[in-house]
Design an enzyme around this catalytic site. Structure first.
Site, PDB file in Angstrom:
ATOM      1  N   LYS A 128      11.217  59.182 116.600  1.00  0.00           N
ATOM      2  CA  LYS A 128      10.939  60.299 117.485  1.00  0.00           C
ATOM      3  C   LYS A 128      11.176  59.912 118.944  1.00  0.00           C
ATOM      4  O   LYS A 128      11.384  60.773 119.795  1.00  0.00           O
ATOM      5  CB  LYS A 128       9.521  60.837 117.253  1.00  0.00           C
ATOM      6  CG  LYS A 128       9.397  61.744 116.002  1.00  0.00           C
ATOM      7  CD  LYS A 128      10.309  62.928 116.108  1.00  0.00           C
ATOM      8  CE  LYS A 128      10.079  64.176 115.303  1.00  0.00           C
ATOM      9  NZ  LYS A 128       9.642  64.298 113.990  1.00  0.00           N
ATOM     10  N   LYS A 157       9.800  71.364 107.109  1.00  0.00           N
ATOM     11  CA  LYS A 157      11.223  71.181 107.439  1.00  0.00           C
ATOM     12  C   LYS A 157      11.942  70.390 106.344  1.00  0.00           C
ATOM     13  O   LYS A 157      12.985  70.800 105.849  1.00  0.00           O
ATOM     14  CB  LYS A 157      11.390  70.431 108.779  1.00  0.00           C
ATOM     15  CG  LYS A 157      10.913  71.177 109.994  1.00  0.00           C
ATOM     16  CD  LYS A 157      11.190  70.409 111.284  1.00  0.00           C
ATOM     17  CE  LYS A 157      10.513  69.049 111.376  1.00  0.00           C
ATOM     18  NZ  LYS A 157       9.051  69.073 111.307  1.00  0.00           N
ATOM     19  N   THR A 158      11.368  69.230 106.013  1.00  0.00           N
ATOM     20  CA  THR A 158      12.034  68.359 105.045  1.00  0.00           C
ATOM     21  C   THR A 158      12.034  68.994 103.660  1.00  0.00           C
ATOM     22  O   THR A 158      13.068  69.065 102.987  1.00  0.00           O
ATOM     23  CB  THR A 158      11.335  66.982 105.008  1.00  0.00           C
ATOM     24  OG1 THR A 158      11.386  66.416 106.325  1.00  0.00           O
ATOM     25  CG2 THR A 158      12.011  66.035 104.034  1.00  0.00           C
ATOM     26  N   ARG A 179       4.735  58.130 103.723  1.00  0.00           N
ATOM     27  CA  ARG A 179       6.124  58.522 103.982  1.00  0.00           C
ATOM     28  C   ARG A 179       7.110  57.735 103.154  1.00  0.00           C
ATOM     29  O   ARG A 179       6.818  56.636 102.679  1.00  0.00           O
ATOM     30  CB  ARG A 179       6.453  58.225 105.453  1.00  0.00           C
ATOM     31  CG  ARG A 179       5.706  59.041 106.464  1.00  0.00           C
ATOM     32  CD  ARG A 179       6.452  60.311 106.774  1.00  0.00           C
ATOM     33  NE  ARG A 179       5.719  61.106 107.743  1.00  0.00           N
ATOM     34  CZ  ARG A 179       6.247  62.151 108.383  1.00  0.00           C
ATOM     35  NH1 ARG A 179       7.490  62.516 108.161  1.00  0.00           N
ATOM     36  NH2 ARG A 179       5.527  62.836 109.217  1.00  0.00           N
ATOM     37  N   ASP A 186      15.325  66.877 110.283  1.00  0.00           N
ATOM     38  CA  ASP A 186      14.351  66.838 111.380  1.00  0.00           C
ATOM     39  C   ASP A 186      14.859  67.044 112.800  1.00  0.00           C
ATOM     40  O   ASP A 186      14.152  67.600 113.621  1.00  0.00           O
ATOM     41  CB  ASP A 186      13.618  65.495 111.325  1.00  0.00           C
ATOM     42  CG  ASP A 186      12.298  65.507 112.058  1.00  0.00           C
ATOM     43  OD1 ASP A 186      11.509  66.424 111.831  1.00  0.00           O
ATOM     44  OD2 ASP A 186      12.065  64.592 112.869  1.00  0.00           O
ATOM     45  N   HIS A 242      14.007  70.481 117.298  1.00  0.00           N
ATOM     46  CA  HIS A 242      13.161  69.859 116.280  1.00  0.00           C
ATOM     47  C   HIS A 242      13.220  70.739 115.037  1.00  0.00           C
ATOM     48  O   HIS A 242      12.355  71.576 114.804  1.00  0.00           O
ATOM     49  CB  HIS A 242      11.714  69.739 116.788  1.00  0.00           C
ATOM     50  CG  HIS A 242      10.851  68.910 115.896  1.00  0.00           C
ATOM     51  ND1 HIS A 242       9.530  69.215 115.649  1.00  0.00           N
ATOM     52  CD2 HIS A 242      11.108  67.783 115.188  1.00  0.00           C
ATOM     53  CE1 HIS A 242       9.022  68.301 114.827  1.00  0.00           C
ATOM     54  NE2 HIS A 242       9.951  67.437 114.539  1.00  0.00           N
ATOM     55  N   ARG A 280       2.159  58.762 114.842  1.00  0.00           N
ATOM     56  CA  ARG A 280       2.509  58.567 116.249  1.00  0.00           C
ATOM     57  C   ARG A 280       1.262  58.557 117.123  1.00  0.00           C
ATOM     58  O   ARG A 280       0.220  59.068 116.748  1.00  0.00           O
ATOM     59  CB  ARG A 280       3.457  59.671 116.733  1.00  0.00           C
ATOM     60  CG  ARG A 280       4.909  59.450 116.351  1.00  0.00           C
ATOM     61  CD  ARG A 280       5.799  60.571 116.810  1.00  0.00           C
ATOM     62  NE  ARG A 280       5.365  61.840 116.254  1.00  0.00           N
ATOM     63  CZ  ARG A 280       4.637  62.740 116.891  1.00  0.00           C
ATOM     64  NH1 ARG A 280       4.307  62.556 118.161  1.00  0.00           N
ATOM     65  NH2 ARG A 280       4.265  63.846 116.301  1.00  0.00           N
ATOM     66  N   SER A 307       5.447  68.869 112.623  1.00  0.00           N
ATOM     67  CA  SER A 307       5.259  67.981 111.482  1.00  0.00           C
ATOM     68  C   SER A 307       4.399  68.627 110.387  1.00  0.00           C
ATOM     69  O   SER A 307       3.357  69.211 110.675  1.00  0.00           O
ATOM     70  CB  SER A 307       4.566  66.717 111.979  1.00  0.00           C
ATOM     71  OG  SER A 307       4.430  65.833 110.916  1.00  0.00           O
TER      72      SER A 307
HETATM   73  N1  LIG Z   1       4.443  76.674 101.263  1.00  0.00           N
HETATM   74  C1  LIG Z   1       4.815  75.436 101.599  1.00  0.00           C
HETATM   75  N2  LIG Z   1       6.001  75.218 102.215  1.00  0.00           N
HETATM   76  C2  LIG Z   1       6.372  73.978 102.570  1.00  0.00           C
HETATM   77  N3  LIG Z   1       5.638  72.859 102.347  1.00  0.00           N
HETATM   78  C3  LIG Z   1       4.447  73.011 101.730  1.00  0.00           C
HETATM   79  C4  LIG Z   1       3.986  74.297 101.330  1.00  0.00           C
HETATM   80  N4  LIG Z   1       2.786  74.132 100.752  1.00  0.00           N
HETATM   81  C5  LIG Z   1       2.514  72.816 100.783  1.00  0.00           C
HETATM   82  N5  LIG Z   1       3.503  72.120 101.347  1.00  0.00           N
HETATM   83  C6  LIG Z   1       3.495  70.650 101.568  1.00  0.00           C
HETATM   84  O1  LIG Z   1       3.494  70.447 102.974  1.00  0.00           O
HETATM   85  C7  LIG Z   1       4.238  69.300 103.317  1.00  0.00           C
HETATM   86  C8  LIG Z   1       5.390  69.668 104.220  1.00  0.00           C
HETATM   87  O2  LIG Z   1       5.884  68.458 104.741  1.00  0.00           O
HETATM   88  P1  LIG Z   1       7.358  68.226 105.233  1.00  0.00           P
HETATM   89  O3  LIG Z   1       8.320  69.042 104.453  1.00  0.00           O
HETATM   90  O4  LIG Z   1       7.551  66.745 105.256  1.00  0.00           O
HETATM   91  O5  LIG Z   1       7.225  68.784 106.704  1.00  0.00           O
HETATM   92  P2  LIG Z   1       8.031  68.401 107.995  1.00  0.00           P
HETATM   93  O6  LIG Z   1       9.345  67.858 107.561  1.00  0.00           O
HETATM   94  O7  LIG Z   1       8.135  69.678 108.756  1.00  0.00           O
HETATM   95  O8  LIG Z   1       7.192  67.379 108.695  1.00  0.00           O
HETATM   96  C9  LIG Z   1       4.737  68.688 102.028  1.00  0.00           C
HETATM   97  O9  LIG Z   1       3.840  67.684 101.658  1.00  0.00           O
HETATM   98  C10 LIG Z   1       4.704  69.899 101.064  1.00  0.00           C
HETATM   99  O10 LIG Z   1       4.529  69.505  99.741  1.00  0.00           O
HETATM  100  C1  LIG Z   2       7.968  61.657 111.766  1.00  0.00           C
HETATM  101  C2  LIG Z   2       7.475  62.686 112.366  1.00  0.00           C
HETATM  102  O1  LIG Z   2       7.870  63.972 112.159  1.00  0.00           O
HETATM  103  P1  LIG Z   2       7.989  64.962 110.945  1.00  0.00           P
HETATM  104  O2  LIG Z   2       6.642  65.006 110.316  1.00  0.00           O
HETATM  105  O3  LIG Z   2       8.369  66.222 111.637  1.00  0.00           O
HETATM  106  O4  LIG Z   2       9.016  64.465 109.967  1.00  0.00           O
HETATM  107  C3  LIG Z   2       6.509  62.502 113.432  1.00  0.00           C
HETATM  108  O5  LIG Z   2       6.150  63.515 114.028  1.00  0.00           O
HETATM  109  O6  LIG Z   2       6.104  61.350 113.675  1.00  0.00           O
HETATM  110 MN   LIG Z   3      10.165  66.009 108.080  1.00  0.00          MN
END
Ligand SMILES: Nc1ncnc2c1ncn2[C@@H]1O[C@H](COP(=O)(O)OP(=O)(O)O)[C@@H](O)[C@H]1O
Ligand SMILES: C=C(OP(=O)(O)O)C(=O)O
Ligand SMILES: [Mn+2]
Length: 534
Positions: free
Chosen positions: A206, A248-249, A327, A263, A225, A59, A244
């Site tokens: 977003k 979360k995911t 992604r 998300d 969020h 973004r 981010s």
């Molecule tokens: N302890 C941890 N808990 C969660 N994610 C972790 C951890 N250590 C490393 N990671 C990595 O961090 C990233 C978290 O990303 P994601 O789950 O997509 O976050 P969000 O959805 O909040 O943007 C992933 O690539 C995951 O493999």
């Molecule tokens: C897609 C996004 O969010 P997230 O990493 O929380 O999934 C973003 O912030 O552009």
């Molecule tokens: Mn996410």
């Protein structure tokens, strides 16, 4: 199928409208051999198509603008010298000029129009019309938003229209008072978004989240969020806030539980509901063994972005040469354990704040009091991880109010108020979980974090012996099944605990300084005692 007349939007000379294309058609369109540049998709060994999003692989918050008019001027939380944020004001002239650029770009073309919903709750969802010229952008929004039924499409009346003119540029941006040739511009009054010169799909995703964040709290609904899941009976709901990259995911995708969404969620009197119809997972270093559900979701109809493939479509998930923000988007039904048919569940019992602390100070889990809950929610401390936003190339500590400041259209205290009201009714408890670093210099393992989440969700954490961490007054467990005992007190992860002390004082100071902006009223002042003390 509805006949789409785009001339009412000023788009003329349209040679064909490809309306709500099927996945088969999207595949065909985005892999057409004659496509060039960033329009071209490549089929990967897993069946999902990969695309490159060009210069913008994350973004661009500096290019986010909202039209300031009679209607928005007193409601939107505008950026100010006292409290900088990403809600930059644009004039009505700038809006007209940028919309005109988009309309010209989209005129005389074969276009894709995707009608979809944002919000699983029928009473409060937004019907959105996306007008795009790139097939994979139509695929992205088909994955990420809620797909209407045939019947819903018959009578689809958009509440909001998104014009994606990613191939155009705003050449005269300086005279329009904008930031660059790229613009992500919202008009809350006419309910439209215009995107110019960035192909990153996250701006559409977003962008609509930002609009939900504007409209829902004004109706008394919490807009958050966070990711969300519930137990197999659909009763014990949990939400996971986090900026981010904080997990979360990853953490909401849990084979023992049903996923609600990864998300963006609302919380109303009936419970927690997803805004989206799909997930958008990071795939950097994705490992089949440690994240099997996300890995297995990458099949045909999923859409990879900025991932490195060889000429045979073989994927290298470890390659960061394009971006760390690689992604995949997929419709939520690519995950087996989800809440069906509607992505919603009863009110949350557990609220988890995910913070990726790059300083190595925060404990991997802290049990928060009610006032600490509000304090840490408003503070939103975490690190921005590389890639999701332009210009961020290494973990950068930040205070992002409500763990999503970039998407807040109203003042942060409004989101805190709505969350607290809902938590009080359901008797929810909050925890601060550090998914970032500790004294070992390494990131806390996903295995340990998952163990912590399990202990929160099954209640074991409330029976565990605890101690208090200085400066922050965090109550932390001293042992938890499935979690390395040696990490629960962050001081134990340092060769010399005095090192933690120095860093902890520094971080405490940053919290205190950041929170000053909330101390202008009694409610804010009352929370200071719940924050760090030196
Ligand atoms: N302890 C941890 N808990 C969660 N994610 C972790 C951890 N250590 C490393 N990671 C990595 O961090 C990233 C978290 O990303 P994601 O789950 O997509 O976050 P969000 O959805 O909040 O943007 C992933 O690539 C995951 O493999
Ligand atoms: C897609 C996004 O969010 P997230 O990493 O929380 O999934 C973003 O912030 O552009
Ligand atoms: Mn996410």
């Amino acid at each position: 199928m509805a006949k789409i007349d785009l001339s009412k939007y000023g788009i003329t000379g349209t040679t064909e409208v490809v309306y709500n294309p099927s996945y088969e058609l999207l595949f065909e369109e985005e892999t057409k051999p004659e496509l060039e540049g960033f329009e071209k998709g490549q089929e990967s060994e897993l069946g999902a198509v990969n695309v490159m999003t060009g210069v913008y692989t994350g973004r661009s918050p500096k290019d986010k603008f909202i039209v300031m008019d009679e209607n928005s001027k007193d409601t939107v939380w505008w950026t100010s010298d006292e409290y900088k944020n990403d809600n930059h004001p644009a004039t009505e002239e700038a809006w007209a000029a940028v919309k005109d650029i988009a309309i010209k770009e989209l005129s005389n073309k074969r276009l894709f129009v995707v009608d979809a919903f944002c919000g699983a709750n029928k009473d409060t969802r937004m019907a959105i019309r996306f007008i795009v010229e790139v097939a994979w952008q139509a695929h992205f929004v088909t994955n990420m938003f809620i797909q209407p039924t045939e019947e819903e499409l018959e009578n689809f009346e958009p509440d909001f229209v998104v014009y994606n003119a990613s191939k155009a540029k705003v050449e005269n941006y300086k005279e329009l008072g904008l930031n660059s040739e790229t613009a992500v511009l919202f008009n809350i009054t006419s309910k439209e978004q215009v995107i110019v010169n960035t192909w990153y799909g996250g701006e559409m995703k977003k962008g609509m989240f930002s609009m939900m964040n504007y409209f829902l709290p004004l109706k008394g609904i919490a807009s958050m969020h966070c990711s969300a899941n519930t137990d197999l009976n659909g009763e014990n709901t949990a939400i996971f806030f986090g900026l981010s990259g904080t997990g979360k995911t990853t953490l909401s995708t849990d084979p023992k539980r049903l996923l609600i969404g990864d998300d963006e969620h609302g919380w109303d009197d009936n419970g927690v509901f997803n805004f989206e119809g799909g997930c958008y997972a990071k795939v950097i270093n994705l490992d089949k063994e440690s994240e099997p559900d996300i890995y297995n979701a990458i099949v045909r109809d999923a859409l990879l972005e900025n991932v490195t493939l060889d000429e045979n479509g073989k994927i290298d998930f470890n390659d960061k040469s394009v971006t760390e923000n690689t992604r995949v988007s997929y419709p939520i039904n690519h995950i087996k354990n989800i809440v069906r048919p509607v992505s919603s569940a009863p009110a949350a019992k557990n609220v988890i704040f995910l913070s990726a602390d790059a300083f190595g100070v925060l404990p991997p889990v802290s049990i928060l009091t009610e006032n600490q809950t509000q304090y840490y929610f408003l503070s939103g401390f975490t690190a921005k991880l590389a890639g999701t936003e332009r210009g961020i190339t290494e973990p950068t500590p930040t205070f992002s109010a409500c763990f999503g400041q970039a998407f807040l259209e109203l003042h942060p205290t409004k989101y805190a108020e709505e969350l607290v009201k809902k938590m009080e009714v359901s008797g929810a408890k909050a925890y601060l979980v550090n998914t970032g670093w500790n004294g070992t210099g390494k990131r806390i393992s996903i295995k340990d974090t998952r163990g912590i989440i399990d202990a929160i969700l099954n209640g074991a954490i409330n029976k565990a012996p605890t101690k208090t961490i200085p400066y922050f007054n965090f109550e932390v467990p001293t042992e938890l099944e499935g979690v390395d005992t040696g990490i629960l007190d962050p001081r134990d992860t340092y060769a010399d605990a005095a090192e933690w002390d120095v860093k902890a004082k520094d971080l405490a100071q940053r919290f205190i300084k950041n929170f000053a902006k909330y101390e202008g009223n009694e409610a804010g002042k009352a929370l200071v005692a719940a924050g760090p003390q030196l």
